[in-house]
Design an enzyme around this catalytic site. Structure first.
Site, PDB file in Angstrom:
ATOM      1  N   PHE A   1       0.813  -1.216   0.000  1.00 39.40           N
ATOM      2  CA  PHE A   1       0.000   0.000   0.000  1.00 39.40           C
ATOM      3  C   PHE A   1       0.851   1.274   0.000  1.00 39.40           C
ATOM      4  O   PHE A   1       0.309   2.363  -0.050  1.00 39.40           O
ATOM      5  CB  PHE A   1      -0.915   0.013   1.239  1.00 39.40           C
ATOM      6  N   HIS A   2       2.175   1.122   0.112  1.00 36.33           N
ATOM      7  CA  HIS A   2       3.022   2.296   0.355  1.00 36.33           C
ATOM      8  C   HIS A   2       4.186   2.406  -0.626  1.00 36.33           C
ATOM      9  O   HIS A   2       5.352   2.427  -0.208  1.00 36.33           O
ATOM     10  CB  HIS A   2       3.570   2.252   1.791  1.00 36.33           C
TER      11      HIS A   2
END
Ligand code: FAD
Ligand code: SF4
Length: 551
Positions: free
Chosen positions: A463-464
């Site tokens: 997600f990052h």
């Protein structure tokens, strides 16, 4: 305001004073007017002229646009996606993935293990679909940036006023236990039994009711994605958002950006003539846009150094009822092993999302789904030493990422620890995310411990994404310098996850917002906002040394 938490009294927790702050939505930001131009309605050629053109409206783009507009500049914000409000949300993950996520949430890496990488594509970018978790960049990571990349001006003291400003605007508050959901409380019970350090997460919310659907469109507008904070504040300062406008060309003359051109959802063309351009298309979108223009290539680092903070989750089955659909899905973290690059964070959510990701099929899948209310799930993210790359090949975007040996070993340790935690919490069965080891019983850990884990056996998400146009103040290094200016240009800046030079070990939205705010103050020639209030408390994970030094 009276607090009526839907889960009050769980495990003996009583409504807290912070519960009142957390659940109070009365201080929501309400713009005087919505200054939105829809690209679908721009069918021919249109030219506008502004001081600053900001491309992308996510965690980086929205803050820089708001600060520049408040500083007196005329600002156009270009956004490829549309603008969504609560009227567009129906709490059904399948529908919301298609509507709110880039490529319906199916962006994936190529390499020794496929990693699904969900990205936002709308006004507010990935903040519209994120979990609302807020951590400052850990101090040791900022200090490492100084030593490794010459970024001494981004130390903890220098960034502190910008963090405070972001935390005030985003209303960062700690989740009170009565809103945390039983999933978090069960995990906390396991962590407490083992003596592991952890706490309830700090989140950007105004009026959260714990409805458990943050990543698929918050139905109450409680989660403070930047489309509810920075974008309306930018409108109030005179900025305009152009939705459905995809920037395709940056016109540069003698090192100076003259204009940004976008194709519109209506099949037209928008030309934004500007004195200053800030690109904030995210760690995947920004290198693609720059590569297409042959900009930012001086150091040879553009599109490289991609860190992704890969994640997976362990499930467990309990005799007691848990019901992961109730409460804040990501409400508790465990930082006992943060120095090893391991952060555990909640990962609950509604049943249809679980159904899509259970590692079983047929009757076994049905049996487990019938016991869904008894199941718990918790996530782990590894601060990665592996690095990937982004580039376009023909019409395809290729995100290349191989999980290296060290990170694979860290995942194995993290999964074993999470299994141990679930046994300590009283689970009757545990499901590690390792192909071929789908189910453990009776406190078993040996099979995980002795397993010779290969990357391809893991089920991973990320997600990052960060670092594909990393900042480096040393001459000749980095795609941008210490002021986030693209090397080889005079007035082109970056303000998103692409500039973050290393994996940071925590969720990055506050880091990105603080760096974007610092950039805007620099462009305005303004002093840092030292008058911002100090937060009463702030989540500070126990990271005493950076795990992930960039390769
Ligand atoms: C499901 C999920 C959960 C997450 N949970 C958390 C969390 O709890 N806490 C946390 O700190 N972080 C979380 N994150 C990560 C965080 O949201 C991102 O790190 C952050 O939003 C990245 O900011 P950005 O500005 O780099 O990119 P984004 O926020 O993704 O914004 C980029 C924007 O640019 C637009 N764009 C791209 N190309 C173009 C173009 N050519 N022209 C015009 N517009 C363009 C995109 O459509 C997008 O809107 C999560 C992310 C996801 C996907
Ligand atoms: S738990 Fe529900 S109300 Fe709270 S932020 Fe998430 S989606 Fe919004």
């Amino acid at each position: 305001m009276s607090v009526d938490p839907p889960f009050g009294g769980q495990d003996g927790h009583r409504p807290t004073r912070d519960g009142a702050l957390y659940a109070d939505g009365r201080n929501a930001i309400r713009p005087r007017a919505e200054r939105v131009e829809h690209g679908a309605e721009i069918r021919g050629e249109r030219t506008i002229r502004v001081d600053a053109c900001v491309v992308g409206t996510g965690a980086g783009g929205a803050p820089v646009a708001k600060e520049l507009a408040e500083g007196g500049m005329s600002v156009a914000m270009l956004e490829e996606g549309e603008r969504f409000t609560t009227d567009d949300f129906n709490a059904r993950p399948r529908d919301m993935l298609a509507r709110l996520y880039r490529d319906a949430g199916q962006v994936a890496t190529l390499g020794n293990v496929p990693v699904i990488m969900p990205l936002g594509r709308s006004v507010a970018g990935s903040t519209l679909i994120n979990s609302g978790t807020c951590f400052r960049t850990p101090d040791p990571v900022l200090e490492m940036w100084g030593e490794r990349f010459g970024l001494d001006d981004m130390g903890p003291a220098e960034l502190d006023p910008f963090f405070r400003r972001v935390e005030r605007i985003q209303n960062v508050v700690q989740v009170p236990p009565e809103y945390a959901g039983r999933n978090a409380l069960v995990v906390k019970r396991g962590a407490d039994a083992l003596g592991w350090s952890g706490d309830f997460i700090y989140r950007n919310v105004r009026g959260c009711v714990g409805s458990g659907i943050c990543t698929f469109g918050c139905p109450t507008s409680a989660k403070q994605h930047v489309g509810l904070t920075y974008v309306p504040l930018a409108w109030d300062a005179g900025a305009t958002t152009y939705t459905g406008c995809r920037a395709r060309r940056i016109e540069v003359d003698g090192g100076r950006v003259r204009a940004v051109e976008a194709t519109t959802a209506g099949g037209g063309r928008l030309r934004v003539e500007c004195d200053l351009a800030v690109v904030a298309c995210g760690a995947i979108g920004t290198p693609l846009l720059l590569q297409a223009q042959r900009l930012g290539g001086e150091s040879g680092e553009l599109g490289r150094n991609l860190s992704i903070h890969p994640a997976t989750g362990v499930r467990a089955d309990f005799d007691e009822e848990i019901d992961m659909a109730k409460g804040v899905p990501q409400s508790y973290f465990i930082d006992e092993f943060a120095d090893e690059g391991i952060m555990f964070e909640g990962a609950a959510g509604p049943p249809d999302y679980s159904a899509m990701s259970l590692p079983f099929s047929g009757d076994r899948h049905r049996e487990l789904m019938l016991r869904w209310v008894n199941q718990s799930q918790f996530g782990v993210m590894v601060s990665d030493l592996s690095r990937g790359s982004v580039r376009r090949r023909g019409s395809l975007v290729q995100i290349r990422y191989d999980l290296n040996r060290e990170d694979t070993a860290t995942f194995k340790r993290a999964i074993e620890l999470l299994c141990e935690l679930y046994w300590a919490a009283g689970a009757r069965a545990v499901y590690p995310p390792i192909a071929g080891l789908p189910e453990l019983r009776d406190g078993e850990l040996t099979r995980v411990r002795e397993h010779d884990l290969r990357p391809g056996e893991l089920t991973l998400l990320a997600f990052h994404p960060l670092g594909t146009a990393r900042a480096d103040a040393r001459a000749g290094s980095g795609v941008v310098d210490g002021n986030l200016k693209v090397r080889g240009t005079e007035n082109l800046y970056l303000a998103d996850g692409s500039v973050v030079p290393s994996s940071i070990g925590v969720n990055p939205q506050i880091t990105i917002m603080a760096l974007a705010t610092r950039l805007a103050f620099h462009l305005l020639g303004a002093a840092a906002p030292h008058d911002e209030p100090e937060p009463e408390a702030m989540a500070r994970p126990r990271i005493t040394r950076p795990h992930a030094l960039s390769a």
